[in-house]
Each structure stands twice: as structure tokens, then as C-alpha cells.
Design an enzyme around this catalytic site. Structure first.
Site, PDB file in Angstrom:
ATOM      1  N   ASP A 101       0.845  -1.191   0.000  1.00 39.29           N
ATOM      2  CA  ASP A 101       0.000   0.000   0.000  1.00 39.29           C
ATOM      3  C   ASP A 101       0.881   1.242   0.000  1.00 39.29           C
ATOM      4  O   ASP A 101       2.017   1.216   0.475  1.00 39.29           O
ATOM      5  CB  ASP A 101      -0.896   0.016   1.237  1.00 39.29           C
ATOM      6  CG  ASP A 101      -1.850  -1.164   1.273  1.00 39.29           C
ATOM      7  OD1 ASP A 101      -2.112  -1.747   0.206  1.00 39.29           O
ATOM      8  OD2 ASP A 101      -2.309  -1.505   2.378  1.00 39.29           O
ATOM      9  N   ILE A 102       0.358   2.336  -0.493  1.00 36.72           N
ATOM     10  CA  ILE A 102       1.150   3.561  -0.618  1.00 36.72           C
ATOM     11  C   ILE A 102       1.699   4.020   0.734  1.00 36.72           C
ATOM     12  O   ILE A 102       2.803   4.586   0.809  1.00 36.72           O
ATOM     13  CB  ILE A 102       0.321   4.687  -1.287  1.00 36.72           C
ATOM     14  CG1 ILE A 102       1.223   5.882  -1.612  1.00 36.72           C
ATOM     15  CG2 ILE A 102      -0.865   5.091  -0.419  1.00 36.72           C
ATOM     16  CD1 ILE A 102       0.553   6.907  -2.502  1.00 36.72           C
TER      17      ILE A 102
END
Length: 234
Positions: A101-102
Site C-alpha cells: 500500500d502507498i
């Protein structure tokens, strides 16, 4: 194969290796060759500035992904993991093996070996992924049990059994999963009534994150690390 392509890994860019060849810094079987298009193969002994050149068809990279960076080769809004690569790696056109995930940081592998990437991501091989997580509540025995048998997420998907190992502070833990569904660990903790405050991948496919790598830094895998990956994919 063209000499400049074979020897490309000996310099920071294809342009630089061409300059080195034309200036006489590259030898083939003891002879200086200034022709970038000179045909060479694995049986030839090639040296650049006195160092033996070994051709690499595939490269395998370990990166310590920082938060705010997308696990992709391109993105119109955010920087990507490929943007962080040095030029000598970029020209091999590696791509991330799976995604983080970012806002998740830690170990991500990158390669241009499509077959290896496919195996590492295939549910068939149940490749282990270990994370360090901090949550906003106390981790209970009930949470450990729920993780161990698999959790039915809000979309109806039941996760594979996972290992939840709380740390002494009671609000952080190591989590090991054998799959990688979208926001999986965050969703599993959410089912236990907890919000993940911080998440970092520390192991993937038997490889531990090199703690000497700062956020955004990367390096090639060592031969013994590549062997670990190969053993998992057998």
C-alpha cells in the site's frame, strides 16, 4: 549479442559503456575492441577497466520502500518504486513483485524475470510475507486465534490462516501471511476492532529486509538470496 549490450551492467548507463568501448577501456579475449556492435557470447572473456564483465539477463532487487511511493512502474500522481531506482537498474526494466500500500513501507522485490515474479505471487506456492504492525488497541488472545484460523472479511472472502505474534508493548506485533489481498492486514485487524497505525514488511519469500537500506534505497540480491527464492519456487 552486441558488446555494448553485454557489457551494459559494467557502467551506469548504455551511453557510458559505449564511450568506454570507443575509448578502448573494454577488451574481448585480451584484445581491445572499440566497436560497440561487436558480436560476443558467454564463452568470451570480457573486461571493462580491468574488471571481468558478467552478463546479467535478469536482475533481482531488494528495496526498502518508503511511504508515499506507489508499488508500480508508472503513476500519474505519485512517485513509484521504479522512479527510485538508479539508472543502471532502470535499463533492465524491472517491475515490483506484488504491491505494498502507498502508506506501507519496507521490503519489496523488483525484477525483470516474469516467470519468477509469477511464481512468487502464485497462491500455489503460499509465499510467506512478514510484517511489523502497530495498532490502536491491545492485541488479545482472541485476535491471535482469529488470525490463526482465517478471518472472513467484509466482502465475504476468508483469509488463509495467519500468524499473529504480539510484542511486549501489547499494541504491536509481527504478522505473517501467505497471500496478499488488498489491504489484507488492515482489514484483518479492522475485523478485530483495531486500526493499523503503522505497517512495514520485514520479510518476503524467506528474505529479510536489509536494515542497512534507508527508506528509498535498494541493492541487488546476493547469490545466496537468489538461491533462497529459487528454493521457495521449486
Amino acid at each position: 549479442m552486441r558488446l555494448d549490450k553485454y557489457a551494459a551492467f559494467a557502467a551506469e548507463s548504455r551511453k557510458e559503456i559505449k564511450k568506454l568501448i570507443t575509448k578502448g577501456f573494454v577488451t574481448v579475449n585480451g584484445t581491445v575492441i572499440r566497436d560497440c556492435g561487436y558480436d560476443v557470447g558467454d564463452s568470451d572473456e570480457i573486461f571493462c577497466r580491468g574488471k571481468r564483465v558478467v552478463y546479467k539477463k535478469y536482475i533481482y532487487i531488494m528495496m526498502n520502500k518508503p511511504p508515499g511511493v506507489v508499488s508500480a512502474t508508472e503513476d500519474n500522481v505519485n512517485p513509484t518504486v521504479t522512479d527510485l531506482l538508479p539508472d543502471e537498474f532502470k535499463r533492465f526494466k524491472p517491475f515490483p513483485v506484488g504491491r505494498l500500500d502507498i502508506d506501507t513501507e519496507g521490503l519489496i522485490l523488483m525484477t525483470n524475470d516474469g516467470v519468477a515474479a509469477h511464481k512468487l505471487l502464485s497462491p500455489r506456492y503460499k509465499v510467506p510475507k512478514k510484517y511489523y504492525a502497530k495498532v490502536d488497541g491491545d492485541i488479545t488472545k482472541e485476535d491471535i486465534e482469529k488470525f490463526s484460523v482465517g478471518i472472513v472479511l467484509h466482502d465475504g472472502y476468508k483469509t488463509l490462516p495467519a500468524k499473529l505474534c504480539p510484542l511486549p508493548d501489547g499494541r504491536s506485533a509481527f504478522v505473517t501471511i501467505a497471500e496478499g489481498k488488498f489491504h489484507q492486514i488492515k482489514r484483518m485487524f479492522a475485523d478485530c476492532g483495531k486500526h493499523v497505525m503503522f505497517l512495514k514488511r520485514v520479510e518476503f519469500a524467506g528474505l529479510c529486509l536489509d536494515e542497512t537500506l534507508k527508506n528509498g534505497e535498494c541493492r541487488l540480491l546476493k547469490d545466496e538470496e537468489i538461491q533462497i527464492l529459487e528454493s521457495i519456487m521449486q
